[in-house]
Design a protein around this motif. Structure first.
Motif, PDB file in Angstrom:
ATOM      1  N   ASP B 175       0.502  -1.105   0.132  1.00  0.00           N
ATOM      2  CA  ASP B 175       0.176  -0.176  -0.017  1.00  0.00           C
ATOM      3  C   ASP B 175       1.234   0.843  -0.147  1.00  0.00           C
ATOM      4  OD1 ASP B 175       0.616   0.357   3.005  1.00  0.00           O
ATOM      5  OD2 ASP B 175      -1.233  -0.406   3.871  1.00  0.00           O
ATOM      6  N   ASP B 176      -0.354   2.208  -0.706  1.00  0.00           N
ATOM      7  CA  ASP B 176       1.055   3.761  -0.411  1.00  0.00           C
ATOM      8  C   ASP B 176       1.829   4.235   0.926  1.00  0.00           C
ATOM      9  OD1 ASP B 176      -0.502   4.123  -2.398  1.00  0.00           O
ATOM     10  OD2 ASP B 176      -2.213   5.416  -2.118  1.00  0.00           O
ATOM     11  N   ILE B 177       1.271   3.716   1.848  1.00  0.00           N
ATOM     12  CA  ILE B 177       1.873   3.926   3.431  1.00  0.00           C
ATOM     13  C   ILE B 177       3.626   2.936   3.238  1.00  0.00           C
ATOM     14  CG2 ILE B 177       2.135   3.677   6.085  1.00  0.00           C
ATOM     15  CD1 ILE B 177      -1.127   4.070   5.736  1.00  0.00           C
ATOM     16  N   TYR B 179       5.047   2.558   0.637  1.00  0.00           N
ATOM     17  CA  TYR B 179       5.777   3.549   0.141  1.00  0.00           C
ATOM     18  C   TYR B 179       6.627   5.190   0.743  1.00  0.00           C
ATOM     19  CZ  TYR B 179       6.313   6.346  -4.603  1.00  0.00           C
ATOM     20  OH  TYR B 179       7.517   7.210  -5.422  1.00  0.00           O
TER      21      TYR B 179
END
Lengths: 465, 194
Positions: B175-177, B179
């Motif tokens: 997920d984005d977190i 990244y």
């Protein structure tokens, strides 16, 4: 080539830009509330990480609170638990909370501006689609989902594609009785509820410029109802005067520095927008919605468009909407009886809205067939209304002045419109069941709502003012 | 986030435009403080009457139609930013939503939860509806790697678009977190240089 206002603010907040990836965008201010934050706090616990910048995070309880007897414990168990959870989470993670009982409590999009937290040039997010409200100050402000709330908690950043830009100009003078709410309902009736998707919209033109900050907030608030992620208005003297002196506004030397920067926040003359729309203020009547999305609006004297005039593929949905509302093709709504009037929500619950309603209803009484709920946007709005004696005008008219919260805008807390009943509402959404299962919502301005309250039916405010 | 794998499934057709997130999950069901269990109230007021009885004319109460793919009219997911809408769709058992147009916030929320929103042209959407209504056993195949959606019965296929970063997140289940957390130093540098 010059930059649009959106590009100026966006580019100033890019932490990292890389081909094939969304930008890492820095977020100046994160507003949170009880409904869309608990799962995000939980996510932090699972990852074992803190809120990265708690001082840039502000919380309030608004969606799920009662608007009567706020000094008593919340009756409904699940709502009480959710609000208590916010208190517990804010304490554990060091986030400032303006909860029930606090003099700053209120609807998240009302308290940000009135406390001076909302400022030009900022990036602001909240787990609520009406975060676009704050764009009225020349800020990039938009709603996010709970996974993104967790992202901002963890990193003070968001992964975001740079949006396309649209300029909507409204020029000319508004007719008497026509205001900000009518402007935005008119725009959405032209763009449809999807017409702004993928864009940030900059509202411009003389009719927008002439609006107060409250009016500008109403317009930007409803950007999302045309699908736009955000809407904004370049800051000017009206903006600076509003922000100046507020609790969290810059002071002294900081103010001068901030002001110098804010004065650079406008779209350059040679800036390119991906789309430009222009409207004439003189064409705008008091607006009312007849359907189940905010794009289904008409001038108050106009007839409901016929199903046969809709594109063929959209006719079943259109018919379904009219059936839900109990309306017919070509019907005019003037004189249609009303059961409830709701004046409130992040769209129209500011002191200016209450003043407009009070000045119209002073000395009048509500119609017998109508129940009228007035819900101030914040404790500060409520206190101001009392100070100005507006509460007494409402009491004499038979209106109930409740306590701050999202109230009947969203059918989540105790305030719901009963099934089948017609409600003229100053809120932002007329979706099926939005104000309660099978409730029938007609969106309108505070003045049109006030006229419905005293007459018990839909009236053209221009004929009574 | 769970990894998204190639999917062949039947379809639940919902040919209505402008389905907002208040229909997907009404606000009165947003009181939970966890992500689980929202599927029970997916499309609550279309699915059940006031007494809680299933409405026979709603597609999800019609056993003729089933599957992991929801197909809906344009501007799906407009309105409120509530991620609960994506959670409800996923919790009910949908892995894919197909429409000719998605609202921004819903699309992002879906992707952040491993639910793939696929935008197809109006005429392809019509084809899916026509095929499914004439044969409810129609299956679609979603190949995320190849970015195609195929109507198996006719072999008709459409190549859909997806942001390459989001595609790799779905395929790998991150997920984005994860990244952004890798860029903590950049963020701190940005703060200091302001």
């Amino acid at each position: 080539m010059g930059k649009t206002l959106v590009e100026k603010i966006w580019d100033a907040h890019v932490v990292k830009r890389e081909d094939g990836f969304p930008d890492i965008l820095y977020i100046d201010t994160h507003l949170i509330h009880e409904v869309t934050s608990p799962q995000a706090f939980d996510g932090l616990r699972k990852r074992g990480i803190p809120v990265f910048r708690p001082n840039q995070t502000v919380a309030t309880a608004d969606h799920n609170v009662p608007t009567l007897n706020q000094h008593l414990p919340i009756q409904e168990e699940l709502s009480r638990y959710q609000v208590d959870m916010l208190t517990k989470n804010c304490k554990e993670f060091g986030v400032e909370l303006y909860g029930l009982g606090h003099p700053y409590q209120g609807i998240v999009h009302v308290i940000g501006p009135e406390l001076g937290i909302t400022q030009p040039g900022k990036t602001m997010v909240c787990g609520d689609s009406h975060t676009s409200t704050h764009g009225a100050f020349g800020a990039i402000a938009f709603g996010i989902g709970t996974s993104q709330v967790e992202q901002v908690f963890a990193t003070q950043c968001l992964l975001q594609q740079k949006p396309k830009t649209m300029k909507i100009e409204v020029n000319g003078e508004l007719a008497k009785g026509v205001g900000a709410k009518d402007i935005v309902l008119y725009i959405i009736s032209k763009t449809t509820a999807a017409g702004g998707t993928g864009y940030f919209v900059e509202f411009a033109g003389s009719a927008i410029r002439s609006l107060s900050m409250e009016g500008r907030m109403t317009v930007c608030n409803m950007s999302i109802e045309m699908g736009a992620r955000g809407g904004l208005i370049a800051p000017d003297q009206t903006t600076f005067d509003y922000v100046h002196g507020r609790e969290f506004a810059p002071k002294g030397e900081e103010w001068e520095k901030a002001l110098a920067y804010w004065q650079t926040l406008y779209s350059d003359e040679d800036a390119q927008f991906d789309e430009v729309l222009e409207f004439d203020a003189a064409d705008i009547q008091p607006m009312i919605t007849y359907g189940t999305n905010p794009g289904m609006g008409i001038g108050i004297s106009q007839a409901i468009p016929a199903t046969s005039d809709q594109p063929e593929s959209e006719r079943p949905s259109y018919k379904k909407a009219l059936e839900y509302m109990g309306f017919q093709d070509n019907e005019t709504l003037l004189g249609h009886p009303v059961d409830y009037v709701f004046i409130g929500s992040c769209t129209n619950s500011r002191i200016e809205d209450l003043r407009a309603v009070a000045s119209f209803v002073k000395g009048k009484k509500k119609a017998d067939n109508v129940e009228v709920w007035i819900v101030p946007g914040s404790k500060q709005v409520e206190a101001q209304a009392k100070e100005e004696g507006i509460d007494k005008i409402f009491a004499e008219a038979g209106f109930i002045l409740r306590e701050p919260g999202c109230s009947a805008c969203l059918g989540m807390n105790e305030d719901k419109i009963p099934a089948g009943k017609y409600c003229v509402s100053t809120s932002n959404r007329n979706f099926e069941g939005r104000q309660g299962p099978n409730a029938r919502t007609m969106l309108a301005s505070p003045l049109t709502a006030a006229a419905a309250a005293v007459s018990g039916k839909i009236m053209d405010i221009r004929e009574i003012l | 986030m769970k990894k998204f794998e190639k999917l062949t499934s039947r379809v639940v057709p919902l040919p209505i435009e402008n389905i907002d997130t208040d229909q997907i999950i009404p606000a009165r069901f947003l009181k939970a403080t966890t992500r689980e269990g929202f599927g029970d109230n997916l499309f609550r007021d279309w699915r059940y009457d006031g007494a809680g009885q299933p409405k026979a004319d709603f597609v999800m109460n019609n056993t003729t139609y089933a599957g992991k793919i929801l197909v809906a009219g344009k501007n799906f997911g407009c309105g409120s930013s509530r991620e609960h809408a994506a959670w409800a769709i996923q919790d009910y058992g949908f892995d894919v939503v197909i429409s000719s147009f998605f609202a921004d916030i819903f699309k992002g929320n879906a992707l952040n939860n491993g639910v793939l929103p696929i935008t197809v042209p109006e005429n392809f959407l019509e084809k899916i509806f026509d095929t499914v209504f004439s044969d409810p056993n129609t299956e679609l195949t979603i190949d995320l790697e190849a970015q195609t959606v195929t109507i198996n019965a006719t072999g008709e296929s459409f190549a859909f678009e997806i942001n390459p970063y989001k595609k790799s997140c779905l395929i790998n289940g991150y997920d984005d977190i994860d990244y952004i957390l890798n860029h903590k130093e950049l963020i701190e540098n940005y703060e200091q240089q302001r």
